[in-house]
Design a protein around this motif. Structure first.
Motif, PDB file in Angstrom:
ATOM      1  N   MET A 182       1.436   6.965  -6.669  1.00 12.44           N
ATOM      2  CA  MET A 182       0.379   7.931  -6.986  1.00 12.44           C
ATOM      3  C   MET A 182       0.862   9.357  -6.755  1.00 12.44           C
ATOM      4  SD  MET A 182      -2.957   5.914  -5.468  1.00 12.44           S
ATOM      5  CE  MET A 182      -3.947   7.383  -5.423  1.00 12.44           C
ATOM      6  N   ILE A 183       1.578   9.587  -5.664  1.00  7.77           N
ATOM      7  CA  ILE A 183       2.118  10.913  -5.373  1.00  7.77           C
ATOM      8  C   ILE A 183       3.107  11.328  -6.463  1.00  7.77           C
ATOM      9  CG2 ILE A 183       3.560  12.250  -3.767  1.00  7.77           C
ATOM     10  CD1 ILE A 183       0.753  11.845  -2.751  1.00  7.77           C
ATOM     11  N   LEU A 188       0.824  -1.201   0.000  1.00  5.81           N
ATOM     12  CA  LEU A 188       0.000   0.000   0.000  1.00  5.81           C
ATOM     13  C   LEU A 188       0.864   1.259   0.000  1.00  5.81           C
ATOM     14  CD1 LEU A 188      -2.861   1.053   0.035  1.00  5.81           C
ATOM     15  CD2 LEU A 188      -2.820   0.950   2.520  1.00  5.81           C
ATOM     16  N   SER A 189       1.958   1.250   0.744  1.00  6.41           N
ATOM     17  CA  SER A 189       2.833   2.424   0.782  1.00  6.41           C
ATOM     18  C   SER A 189       3.504   2.653  -0.574  1.00  6.41           C
ATOM     19  CB  SER A 189       3.885   2.289   1.880  1.00  6.41           C
ATOM     20  OG  SER A 189       4.725   1.192   1.619  1.00  6.41           O
ATOM     21  N   ALA A 190       3.870   1.580  -1.269  1.00  3.86           N
ATOM     22  CA  ALA A 190       4.470   1.725  -2.595  1.00  3.86           C
ATOM     23  C   ALA A 190       3.453   2.283  -3.580  1.00  3.86           C
ATOM     24  CB  ALA A 190       5.003   0.391  -3.082  1.00  3.86           C
TER      25      ALA A 190
END
Length: 91
Positions: free
Chosen positions: A10-11, A3-5
C-alpha cells in the motif's frame, strides 16, 4: 500475504502515485536493494523536494531579465537535474 507485506504494498502504491516513480523503481523484489518502507518514503521525499526546487528555479529563470544571472541559475538548475537523475537511478 502477511499484514506487513500488504502494508508495504500500500505504501509503494501511494509513493508511486504521488512521486511519479514507476513500480519497478520502488520494488523491493530486487535482491541488490533491500529498501525498507522508511527508506522508500525518505527517498520519495528527497525526489519531491528536488523536483520542487527545480520548478522554483525554472520560474526564477523565466522571470529574470539579466542574461548573466540566467546563465548562473541555469548552471545550478543543471546540477539539480543531475542530482534528481542520480536519485531516480539509485532505486
Amino acid at each position: 500475504m502477511t499484514l506487513s507485506a500488504l502494508y508495504e504494498w500500500m505504501i509503494e502504491q501511494l509513493l508511486i502515485s504521488t512521486s511519479g516513480l514507476s513500480g519497478k523503481q520502488l520494488s523491493s523484489s530486487d535482491p541488490k536493494t533491500n529498501w525498507t518502507i522508511d527508506d522508500k518514503i525518505q527517498h520519495a521525499q528527497k525526489i519531491a523536494q528536488l523536483t520542487k526546487e527545480i520548478q522554483t528555479l525554472q520560474h526564477k529563470i523565466y522571470k529574470e531579465k539579466q542574461f548573466n544571472k540566467q546563465v548562473k541559475m541555469n548552471l545550478v538548475l543543471q546540477k539539480l537535474r543531475q542530482a534528481l537523475d542520480n536519485l531516480t537511478r539509485t532505486l
